[in-house]
Design an enzyme around this catalytic site. Structure first.
Site, PDB file in Angstrom:
ATOM      1  N   SER A  89       0.840  -1.192   0.000  1.00 50.84           N
ATOM      2  CA  SER A  89       0.000   0.000   0.000  1.00 50.84           C
ATOM      3  C   SER A  89       0.877   1.245   0.000  1.00 50.84           C
ATOM      4  CB  SER A  89      -0.962  -0.035   1.189  1.00 50.84           C
ATOM      5  OG  SER A  89      -1.904   1.000   1.119  1.00 50.84           O
ATOM      6  N   HIS A 192      -8.261   1.423  -0.650  1.00 54.20           N
ATOM      7  CA  HIS A 192      -8.169   0.493  -1.787  1.00 54.20           C
ATOM      8  C   HIS A 192      -9.547   0.162  -2.351  1.00 54.20           C
ATOM      9  CE1 HIS A 192      -4.084  -1.207  -0.127  1.00 54.20           C
ATOM     10  NE2 HIS A 192      -4.122   0.121  -0.190  1.00 54.20           N
TER      11      HIS A 192
END
Length: 236
Positions: A89, A192
């Site tokens: 991430s 996300h």
């Protein structure tokens, strides 16, 4: 060979940068990164409480800065070692720095923008993320559809991170897939996922002004684990 894997948001804990300030050069490095990110990384990494550093606009620069200062020490102490990089991430910004794609200050400048934009999106609705450990994939997919959740991260090892409205995550925790555990994550939004779509234009505009370079080291993609630069072999 060493593989440096930079973690994503949620890895921070109160006071976790305190011992690093005793390492030569780290305080000064954090001061430069604080200026770039517009976040007081030293204060938040040493004295701020868990709720404060959970905030997206603080957590993201904090965890990336921690990766960069600790990784810099690692590289300094292992100058002849073959090292490859990956990031999860927001940790991909740290990996990109170590591979030579971004300077450390440019990485933190972008992460500061990213964190503030995602914090703004998170404030528009009550969303979050939970790790689902164990259970059968098809049954989980049915549960997610039932509760209006999505699979945001496929972490492997029997772990899937799911995201969506907090009330839906609570329903999943109350009625989990057989043989699974649902663990709420210390993040402020459904990252996300489409819940963060409003932050995309802001980050894209900031990224357009940043200079990048070809990588000098191998770096692996967060998306599928494949090597995306630095050679011609791949992790399948």
């Amino acid at each position: 060979m060493i593989i440096v894997a930079a973690p994503g948001q949620g890895s921070q804990t109160p006071g976790f940068l305190t011992p690093w300030l005793e390492v030569d050069g780290v305080r000064e490095h954090l001061e430069r990164l604080s200026d770039a990110s517009e976040v007081d990384l030293i204060a938040h990494g040493t004295t701020s409480d868990a709720d404060t550093i959970r905030s997206t606009d603080i957590a993201q620069p904090l965890i990336v800065a921690a990766s960069i200062v600790s990784g810099t020490v690692l590289l300094r102490e292992n100058p002849e070692t073959a090292i490859r990089f990956a990031g999860h991430s927001v940790g991909e910004f740290a990996a990109a720095h170590f591979a030579g794609i971004l300077s450390d200050t440019d990485a933190l400048r972008l992460v500061g923008v990213r964190g503030r934009a995602m914090a703004a999106e998170s404030a528009t609705s009550a969303t979050g993320m939970s790790a689902v450990i164990g259970g059968e994939g098809d049954e989980l997919a049915e549960k997610l559809a039932q509760f209006g959740l999505v699979a945001a991260n496929m972490n492997g090892g029997g772990q899937v991170v799911v995201a969506g409205p907090l009330d839906s995550l609570a329903l999943l925790a109350e009625a989990p897939v057989t043989g699974s555990r649902v663990i709420p994550l210390q993040v402020a939004g459904a990252f996300h996922t489409s819940f963060m779509s409003g932050a995309v234009a802001t980050l894209r505009a900031a990224a357009s002004s940043i200079n990048t370079a070809n990588p000098h080291s191998v770096i692996y993609s967060n998306r599928d684990g494949r090597q995306v630069a630095g050679g011609d072999d791949y992790l399948d």
